[in-house]
Design an enzyme around this catalytic site. Structure first.
Site, short mmCIF file in Angstrom:
data_model
loop_
_atom_site.label_atom_id
_atom_site.label_comp_id
_atom_site.label_asym_id
_atom_site.label_seq_id
_atom_site.Cartn_x
_atom_site.Cartn_y
_atom_site.Cartn_z
CB SER A 89 27.97 82.10 5.24
OG SER A 89 27.95 80.75 5.61
CG HIS A 211 23.32 79.49 5.69
ND1 HIS A 211 23.78 79.78 6.97
CD2 HIS A 211 24.35 79.74 4.86
CE1 HIS A 211 25.04 80.19 6.89
NE2 HIS A 211 25.40 80.17 5.63
#
Length: 321
Positions: A89, A211
């Protein structure tokens, strides 16, 4: 020794991270002393906290990336360089810095912008994330599809009339997948996935539904910001979260980063792809050992070294001699 660097993401942060490195390595100290383009005292928040402040997305992201930048510079000066890199991430930005795509002066304010955009995207929304243990990708996708159909049938919508969201967010390693979204939808997903064979569904402490499609406003904001940014050539391959591999010529870094914030992270595929590239060992850069655990479950035959402290660096130097 062929090394693959893995950069930790949000959630690994802790108060005091990097303080011993700051005192020992001039290049690490330089990063923290000369940071610019952020609107808070990064060194104070990173080294002194308080924890509640450090854990806010808009502060976490620049602090984590500053740590990664400083550590990367230390390792480079010690002759430790990767043949490829990836990050979880937020860590993807650190990997891109390491590869020369972003400069030090560019990447830290850029991730503060990202953190602010992510926090703004779901302001006032009640969200949740769970770690689903013991199921494969296809089953989790099928479970989330079943939940969506159930939410539609029951008319469970948000204030804009859109169906509540529960989506797979992170495919971390075999048997560990996270699902994120609106709290009510994620609670429903936990029940459905347990019925489908999940061993456990554990709550994960995060500040937003990262996400998932709820992050589209943040993706849109990043797309606009990227129009103002320059992107350097990669000195070595970086593997991207939303595709779990290196990019093809037709794929652009800005587009992949825009997608990354609102699509699933295929970290298990990333680890396998790096192993297929012939690396001899992984190096996890950042506080904690989360990524090391993912590596051990995904490619147990490849050693992984975590570097968080001065002592860790000394151990790594001994290992790669």
């Amino acid at each position: 020794m062929k090394l693959g660097f893995l950069y930790a993401g949000q959630g690994a942060q802790k108060v005091g991270m990097g303080q011993d490195l700051y005192e020992k390595y001039p290049e690490f100290k330089e990063t923290f002393d000369n940071v610019s383009g952020v609107d808070f005292d990064l060194k104070k928040v990173c080294f002194e906290g308080p924890e509640e402040t450090l854990n806010e997305t808009k502060y976490t992201q620049p602090c984590m990336v500053a740590f990664a930048v400083g550590m990367t510079k230390v390792l480079k000066n010690l002759g430790i360089k990767p043949v490829c890199a990836a990050g979880l991430s937020l860590g993807e930005y650190s990997a891109l810095y390491g590869a020369g795509v972003f400069t030090e002066q560019q990447v830290i304010p850029l991730v503060q912008f990202r953190g602010n955009a992510m926090q703004t995207a779901v302001q006032g929304r009640t969200c949740k994330m769970i770690a689903v243990l013991g199921l494969d990708k296809d089953t989790v996708f099928a479970g989330c599809d079943k939940v969506r159909a159930q939410l539609e049938a029951e008319g469970k919508v948000d204030e804009n009339g859109k169906v509540l969201v529960a989506e797979p967010a992170n495919f971390n390693c075999p048997g560990q997948i996270t699902v994120s979204g609106d709290a009510e939808a994620v609670d429903m997903a936990a029940e459905v996935l347990k019925e489908m064979g999940a061993k456990r569904c554990l709550p994960v402490k995060v500040s937003g539904p990262f996400h998932t499609s709820l992050m589209k406003p943040a993706g849109d904001a990043l797309a606009e910001r990227f129009k103002e940014e320059s992107f350097g050539e990669m000195a070595f391959p970086v593997l991207f979260n939303c595709i779990g591999r290196t990019k093809e010529d037709s794929e652009t870094i800005p587009a992949l980063l825009e997608q990354q914030v609102q699509k699933s992270v295929y970290f298990d595929d990333t680890i396998k792809a790096m192993a297929d590239m012939g690396i001899d060992a992984f190096v996890e850069i950042g506080p904690g050992k989360t990524l090391s655990k993912f590596v051990q479950k995904t490619t147990p035959d490849i050693p992984v070294y975590g570097v968080e402290t001065v002592e860790d660096i000394e151990k790594l130097l001994e290992a790669v001699k």
